[in-house]
Design an enzyme around this catalytic site. Structure first.
Site, PDB file in Angstrom:
ATOM      1  N   GLU A  48       0.967  -1.219  -0.107  1.00  9.29           N
ATOM      2  CA  GLU A  48       0.046  -0.158  -0.145  1.00  9.29           C
ATOM      3  C   GLU A  48       0.846   1.238   0.066  1.00  9.29           C
ATOM      4  OE1 GLU A  48      -2.540   3.000   0.236  1.00  9.29           O
ATOM      5  OE2 GLU A  48      -3.105   1.050  -0.374  1.00  9.29           O
ATOM      6  N   CYS A  58     -15.930   6.724   0.566  1.00  9.33           N
ATOM      7  CA  CYS A  58     -17.209   7.543   0.523  1.00  9.33           C
ATOM      8  C   CYS A  58     -17.408   8.216   1.625  1.00  9.33           C
ATOM      9  CB  CYS A  58     -18.337   6.313   0.309  1.00  9.33           C
ATOM     10  SG  CYS A  58     -18.046   5.173  -1.005  1.00  9.33           S
ATOM     11  N   TRP A 451     -50.172   2.733  -1.882  1.00 12.60           N
ATOM     12  CA  TRP A 451     -49.342   2.436  -3.172  1.00 12.60           C
ATOM     13  C   TRP A 451     -48.015   3.012  -2.784  1.00 12.60           C
ATOM     14  CZ3 TRP A 451     -50.101  -0.992  -6.707  1.00 12.60           C
ATOM     15  CH2 TRP A 451     -51.674  -1.579  -6.831  1.00 12.60           C
TER      16      TRP A 451
END
Length: 469
Positions: A48, A58, A451
């Site tokens: 790394e 994020c 709905w």
């Protein structure tokens, strides 16, 4: 008794897995492989180049904006925690070359410059993505920041802490651009967003992007659409002082690039590994690099199959990267797993406005030759009479004649974004909009109208597909 020069059948030679990249895909693969094979069977070496591992990229905009208090809150597992699991993790070490015929990689210590070769039996490439940084005058000036890694986020926060002025320009209005604009507003900056498109969030159709534009303007963000940056302006001290387009100049004490990312595949390209039209590595269902038995790749450096269009797409998301790592680790460790593809689901927000999409936009469907019908409906997050009900807009695309669901976009307030998951499941299952209308979704007045808004859109789409007004 063992004959010299042969391998003891009771003690198989230990294999070496080399992993390039220490975030979601790379170390998920390493950890999963370790679960399946112990240190006596499999040596794992991971490289790394940065200072951090296994973190949420994020979450960086929310850390910058102050919603997440500390950088370390974004780190899921530290280097020492990985090492405790018998993973030889070498930080601040950058792989500079992959020798495929020789089965080895060359790595360089970032701080000392010292380099050496490490052989591998199996290789995982998880090099991620890099922010798009146009080759423009002043682009490398102090005060200009891309935001892709924790190191990038820390550098931006250091600049914000040292800058006296309170003017910021964000270049680009995709997910990162929109989220960084909100973060800078939260830190008390005057924010201008310069966007090449007609509306922000090019992952949405323009009519849905217009709703995001309205919300950003309501936050006090100055939106400059249909504009392209031509130069980063600098002062006598060399630091950024503004951004120029073909038509105007916008003052800035800090500039954040939110143009998007490209797959980081320079190593793979130099090694002759197969890349797709978007520049990402191409893999099979097992996440093995095509044509290479002992090389796998995952995360933001690969292209993935779009289950709706049937074509390869580049969709860099942490959700995919973690799944890729799990699949790779299972296969490297001697098991079996596959990654079937994606439908392109993503969510974001601007203040209290939630933004979601899955499947194809109109231009996506047109590009692959699909004929479709689209509908846009408005509904509420709860029963209209229940306190706190808020409006949301749902756009749905369905294939002409067959009625197959092609895509859904949702913009609204609390309770809007995660409704896209219903559409993501329907897309993955290949459902038609008519089949969707009979989905047995949960209902109670505090959570939904009788709905659900997604089903209202599906009913409207059924009528459109049938040619009924």
């Amino acid at each position: 008794m063992t004959i010299s020069g042969t391998r003891d059948a009771r003690k198989p030679e230990r294999e070496r897995l080399v992993v390039i990249g220490g975030d979601a895909a790379g170390l998920s693969a390493a950890s999963q492989a370790r679960r399946q094979k112990g240190p006596d069977e499999l040596e794992i070496v991971a490289f790394e180049r940065g200072h951090f591992t296994s973190y949420s990229a994020c979450g960086i905009p929310y850390w910058v904006g102050g919603d997440v208090p500390a950088r370390d809150d974004l780190i899921a597992r530290t280097p020492d925690e990985h090492r405790a699991r018998a993973i030889d993790l070498r930080m601040r070490t950058e792989v500079t070359e992959i020798d495929v015929p020789g089965g080895r990689v060359r790595a360089r210590d970032v701080d000392s410059g010292a380099g050496s070769w490490t052989s591998y039996d199996k290789l995982v490439i998880a090099t991620g993505a890099r922010p798009i940084r146009p080759d423009l005058p002043g682009m490398d000036a102090p005060g200009v920041h891309g935001v892709q890694t924790l190191d990038d986020g820390q550098a931006l926060l250091d600049t914000l802490g040292a800058t006296r002025g309170r003017r910021a320009v964000v270049v680009g209005a995709g997910y990162i651009g929109v989220e960084m604009a909100e973060a800078l507003i939260n830190r008390g900056y005057e924010v201008t967003v310069v966007n090449r498109g007609a509306e922000p969030m090019s992952t949405l159709d323009p009519d849905m992007g217009r709703l995001v534009h309205k919300a950003m303007a309501g936050l006090g963000i100055t939106m400059v659409d249909d504009a392209e940056v031509t130069e980063i302006l600098t002062g006598d001290d060399g630091r950024v002082r503004g951004v120029a387009t073909g038509a105007a100049e916008y003052p800035a004490d800090v500039v954040v690039l939110g143009i998007g990312v490209r797959p980081e595949t320079a190593l793979a390209r130099a090694a002759g590994l197969p890349l797709g039209v978007h520049g990402g590595l191409l893999t099979d269902l097992a996440m093995r690099v095509r044509g290479h038995e002992n090389i796998w790749a995952g995360g933001d450096c690969v292209e993935v199959l779009d289950l709706v269009s049937g074509q390869e797409r580049y969709i860099p998301l942490g959700t995919h990267a973690n799944k890729h790592g799990q699949v790779i680790g299972a296969n490297v460790g001697g098991g079996y797993a596959t990654f079937p593809g994606v439908v392109g689901t993503a969510v974001s927000k601007v203040c209290d406005l939630e933004i979601a999409r899955t499947g194809l936009r109109e231009k996506d469907a047109l590009r692959v030759g699909l004929e479709f019908e689209s509908v846009v409906i408005e509904s509420t997050s709860r029963a209209g009479y229940y306190p706190g009900a808020s409006l949301m807009t749902v756009k749905m695309l369905a294939e002409r004649r067959t009625g197959r669901l092609l895509g859904v976009q949702i913009v609204g307030h609390e309770g809007a974004a995660k409704r896209v998951d219903v559409a993501a499941v329907a897309l993955t299952a290949g459902m038609t909009v008519e089949q969707m209308t009979m989905l047995d979704l949960g209902y109670a007045p505090p959570f939904s109208p009788v709905w659900d808004p997604v089903l209202v859109a599906a009913r409207r789409a059924v009528r459109k597909v049938r040619g009924v007004s």
